[in-house]
Design a protein around this motif. Sequence first.
Motif, PDB file in Angstrom:
ATOM      1  N   ALA A   1       0.838  -1.209   0.000  1.00 55.73           N
ATOM      2  CA  ALA A   1       0.000   0.000   0.000  1.00 55.73           C
ATOM      3  C   ALA A   1       0.869   1.254   0.000  1.00 55.73           C
ATOM      4  O   ALA A   1       0.603   2.210  -0.741  1.00 55.73           O
ATOM      5  CB  ALA A   1      -0.935  -0.015   1.206  1.00 55.73           C
ATOM      6  N   SER A   2       1.922   1.259   0.837  1.00 52.32           N
ATOM      7  CA  SER A   2       2.853   2.396   0.844  1.00 52.32           C
ATOM      8  C   SER A   2       3.541   2.529  -0.505  1.00 52.32           C
ATOM      9  O   SER A   2       3.761   3.649  -0.995  1.00 52.32           O
ATOM     10  CB  SER A   2       3.917   2.214   1.926  1.00 52.32           C
ATOM     11  OG  SER A   2       3.350   2.221   3.195  1.00 52.32           O
ATOM     12  N   ALA A   3       3.908   1.408  -1.096  1.00 53.20           N
ATOM     13  CA  ALA A   3       4.586   1.443  -2.394  1.00 53.20           C
ATOM     14  C   ALA A   3       3.698   2.110  -3.440  1.00 53.20           C
ATOM     15  O   ALA A   3       4.165   2.942  -4.228  1.00 53.20           O
ATOM     16  CB  ALA A   3       4.976   0.031  -2.826  1.00 53.20           C
ATOM     17  N   ALA A   4       2.421   1.772  -3.435  1.00 53.73           N
ATOM     18  CA  ALA A   4       1.496   2.366  -4.414  1.00 53.73           C
ATOM     19  C   ALA A   4       1.433   3.883  -4.222  1.00 53.73           C
ATOM     20  O   ALA A   4       1.517   4.656  -5.186  1.00 53.73           O
ATOM     21  CB  ALA A   4       0.114   1.748  -4.256  1.00 53.73           C
ATOM     22  N   ARG A   5       1.314   4.327  -2.969  1.00 54.67           N
ATOM     23  CA  ARG A   5       1.243   5.766  -2.674  1.00 54.67           C
ATOM     24  C   ARG A   5       2.563   6.465  -3.038  1.00 54.67           C
ATOM     25  O   ARG A   5       2.570   7.536  -3.654  1.00 54.67           O
ATOM     26  CB  ARG A   5       0.941   5.972  -1.186  1.00 54.67           C
ATOM     27  CG  ARG A   5       1.031   7.417  -0.755  1.00 54.67           C
ATOM     28  CD  ARG A   5       0.937   7.587   0.760  1.00 54.67           C
ATOM     29  NE  ARG A   5       1.183   8.969   1.129  1.00 54.67           N
ATOM     30  CZ  ARG A   5       2.385   9.475   1.423  1.00 54.67           C
ATOM     31  NH1 ARG A   5       3.460   8.703   1.410  1.00 54.67           N
ATOM     32  NH2 ARG A   5       2.518  10.741   1.723  1.00 54.67           N
ATOM     33  N   GLU A   6       3.681   5.861  -2.649  1.00 52.59           N
ATOM     34  CA  GLU A   6       4.975   6.512  -2.843  1.00 52.59           C
ATOM     35  C   GLU A   6       5.409   6.507  -4.310  1.00 52.59           C
ATOM     36  O   GLU A   6       6.063   7.456  -4.767  1.00 52.59           O
ATOM     37  CB  GLU A   6       6.020   5.840  -1.952  1.00 52.59           C
ATOM     38  CG  GLU A   6       5.714   6.070  -0.473  1.00 52.59           C
ATOM     39  CD  GLU A   6       6.654   5.360   0.477  1.00 52.59           C
ATOM     40  OE1 GLU A   6       6.461   5.514   1.699  1.00 52.59           O
ATOM     41  OE2 GLU A   6       7.582   4.654   0.003  1.00 52.59           O
ATOM     42  N   LEU A   7       5.041   5.467  -5.052  1.00 49.63           N
ATOM     43  CA  LEU A   7       5.328   5.467  -6.489  1.00 49.63           C
ATOM     44  C   LEU A   7       4.503   6.552  -7.181  1.00 49.63           C
ATOM     45  O   LEU A   7       5.001   7.250  -8.071  1.00 49.63           O
ATOM     46  CB  LEU A   7       5.039   4.093  -7.102  1.00 49.63           C
ATOM     47  CG  LEU A   7       6.073   3.018  -6.763  1.00 49.63           C
ATOM     48  CD1 LEU A   7       5.550   1.632  -7.121  1.00 49.63           C
ATOM     49  CD2 LEU A   7       7.395   3.290  -7.474  1.00 49.63           C
ATOM     50  N   GLU A   8       3.268   6.706  -6.753  1.00 56.96           N
ATOM     51  CA  GLU A   8       2.415   7.743  -7.328  1.00 56.96           C
ATOM     52  C   GLU A   8       2.963   9.142  -7.009  1.00 56.96           C
ATOM     53  O   GLU A   8       2.862  10.060  -7.814  1.00 56.96           O
ATOM     54  CB  GLU A   8       0.987   7.582  -6.811  1.00 56.96           C
ATOM     55  CG  GLU A   8      -0.032   8.501  -7.453  1.00 56.96           C
ATOM     56  CD  GLU A   8      -0.218   8.267  -8.949  1.00 56.96           C
ATOM     57  OE1 GLU A   8       0.067   7.158  -9.446  1.00 56.96           O
ATOM     58  OE2 GLU A   8      -0.648   9.217  -9.638  1.00 56.96           O
ATOM     59  N   PHE A   9       3.572   9.264  -5.827  1.00 54.37           N
ATOM     60  CA  PHE A   9       4.161  10.551  -5.431  1.00 54.37           C
ATOM     61  C   PHE A   9       5.272  10.962  -6.390  1.00 54.37           C
ATOM     62  O   PHE A   9       5.310  12.105  -6.862  1.00 54.37           O
ATOM     63  CB  PHE A   9       4.696  10.439  -3.998  1.00 54.37           C
ATOM     64  CG  PHE A   9       5.306  11.708  -3.468  1.00 54.37           C
ATOM     65  CD1 PHE A   9       4.542  12.642  -2.777  1.00 54.37           C
ATOM     66  CD2 PHE A   9       6.654  11.971  -3.652  1.00 54.37           C
ATOM     67  CE1 PHE A   9       5.108  13.814  -2.296  1.00 54.37           C
ATOM     68  CE2 PHE A   9       7.229  13.139  -3.179  1.00 54.37           C
ATOM     69  CZ  PHE A   9       6.456  14.058  -2.494  1.00 54.37           C
ATOM     70  N   PHE A  10       6.185  10.048  -6.671  1.00 51.72           N
ATOM     71  CA  PHE A  10       7.330  10.393  -7.515  1.00 51.72           C
ATOM     72  C   PHE A  10       7.084  10.209  -9.007  1.00 51.72           C
ATOM     73  O   PHE A  10       7.713  10.881  -9.823  1.00 51.72           O
ATOM     74  CB  PHE A  10       8.564   9.581  -7.104  1.00 51.72           C
ATOM     75  CG  PHE A  10       9.255  10.135  -5.897  1.00 51.72           C
ATOM     76  CD1 PHE A  10      10.014  11.302  -5.983  1.00 51.72           C
ATOM     77  CD2 PHE A  10       9.138   9.519  -4.668  1.00 51.72           C
ATOM     78  CE1 PHE A  10      10.648  11.831  -4.870  1.00 51.72           C
ATOM     79  CE2 PHE A  10       9.769  10.033  -3.543  1.00 51.72           C
ATOM     80  CZ  PHE A  10      10.524  11.191  -3.649  1.00 51.72           C
ATOM     81  N   PHE A  11       6.220   9.258  -9.345  1.00 54.83           N
ATOM     82  CA  PHE A  11       5.970   8.953 -10.758  1.00 54.83           C
ATOM     83  C   PHE A  11       4.468   8.981 -11.011  1.00 54.83           C
ATOM     84  O   PHE A  11       3.849   7.934 -11.256  1.00 54.83           O
ATOM     85  CB  PHE A  11       6.570   7.585 -11.105  1.00 54.83           C
ATOM     86  CG  PHE A  11       8.028   7.451 -10.764  1.00 54.83           C
ATOM     87  CD1 PHE A  11       8.995   8.109 -11.511  1.00 54.83           C
ATOM     88  CD2 PHE A  11       8.432   6.685  -9.675  1.00 54.83           C
ATOM     89  CE1 PHE A  11      10.350   7.994 -11.184  1.00 54.83           C
ATOM     90  CE2 PHE A  11       9.779   6.561  -9.341  1.00 54.83           C
ATOM     91  CZ  PHE A  11      10.744   7.218 -10.105  1.00 54.83           C
ATOM     92  N   PRO A  12       3.871  10.164 -10.944  1.00 53.57           N
ATOM     93  CA  PRO A  12       2.409  10.242 -11.013  1.00 53.57           C
ATOM     94  C   PRO A  12       1.865   9.758 -12.361  1.00 53.57           C
ATOM     95  O   PRO A  12       2.448  10.035 -13.412  1.00 53.57           O
ATOM     96  CB  PRO A  12       2.122  11.722 -10.791  1.00 53.57           C
ATOM     97  CG  PRO A  12       3.385  12.428 -11.102  1.00 53.57           C
ATOM     98  CD  PRO A  12       4.496  11.479 -10.758  1.00 53.57           C
ATOM     99  N   SER A  13       0.765   9.045 -12.270  1.00 51.27           N
ATOM    100  CA  SER A  13       0.129   8.549 -13.486  1.00 51.27           C
ATOM    101  C   SER A  13      -0.816   9.591 -14.075  1.00 51.27           C
ATOM    102  O   SER A  13      -1.239   9.479 -15.205  1.00 51.27           O
ATOM    103  CB  SER A  13      -0.637   7.254 -13.186  1.00 51.27           C
ATOM    104  OG  SER A  13      -1.489   7.434 -12.078  1.00 51.27           O
ATOM    105  N   THR A  14      -1.140  10.621 -13.277  1.00 49.38           N
ATOM    106  CA  THR A  14      -1.982  11.720 -13.747  1.00 49.38           C
ATOM    107  C   THR A  14      -1.199  13.015 -13.590  1.00 49.38           C
ATOM    108  O   THR A  14      -0.581  13.231 -12.563  1.00 49.38           O
ATOM    109  CB  THR A  14      -3.269  11.813 -12.906  1.00 49.38           C
ATOM    110  OG1 THR A  14      -3.927  10.555 -12.951  1.00 49.38           O
ATOM    111  CG2 THR A  14      -4.187  12.893 -13.432  1.00 49.38           C
TER     112      THR A  14
END
Length: 145
Positions: free
Chosen positions: A123-136
């Motif tokens: 769950a943290s990985a999903a949030r933190e990946l989105e933080f640095f590599f946003p899909s939107t």
Amino acid sequence: KKERTLAMIKPDAVNKMGDILQMIRDANLILTKAKMTKLTWREAADFYTEHQTKSFFNNLVQFMTSGPVVAMELMGDEAVSVWRRLLGPTDSGVARKEAPPSLRAQFGTDGTRNAGHGSDSLASAARELEFFFPSTAGHGPANTA
Ligand code: CMP
């Protein structure tokens, strides 16, 4: 199980990136994304929002904004736990008491200046990946340069 995790090289270890990439390779993890960026105070505080009430929060944000970091997406079998094992214990002083020498044992200093970060769960990985590599577009440091 194949996983993705967010790995970060902190400001104190960015010049050790070559050694760290070798550790990643030796652990059979694949580097799928990477970005060097200097976090703003706001970005670092947002990334570590779960720690905002901790006594070390200001020191942590100060350190994390003291120079560039390298954010990486790593992929592989059990990537979350494999990367955290490579990191070693949070406190580099504690890490130096353990074998084999971890990333934090080799490149960190103490409990705050500890060379690297890794997501602690999927769950943290999903949030933190989105933080640095946003899909939107429009979120995280990617589009604020
Ligand atoms: P990290 O894995 O990035 O997650 C939170 C960070 O806060 C941690 O690494 C350290 O850099 C810092 N940290 C955690 N615990 C302490 C502590 N007890 N004292 C100082 N800094 C800490």
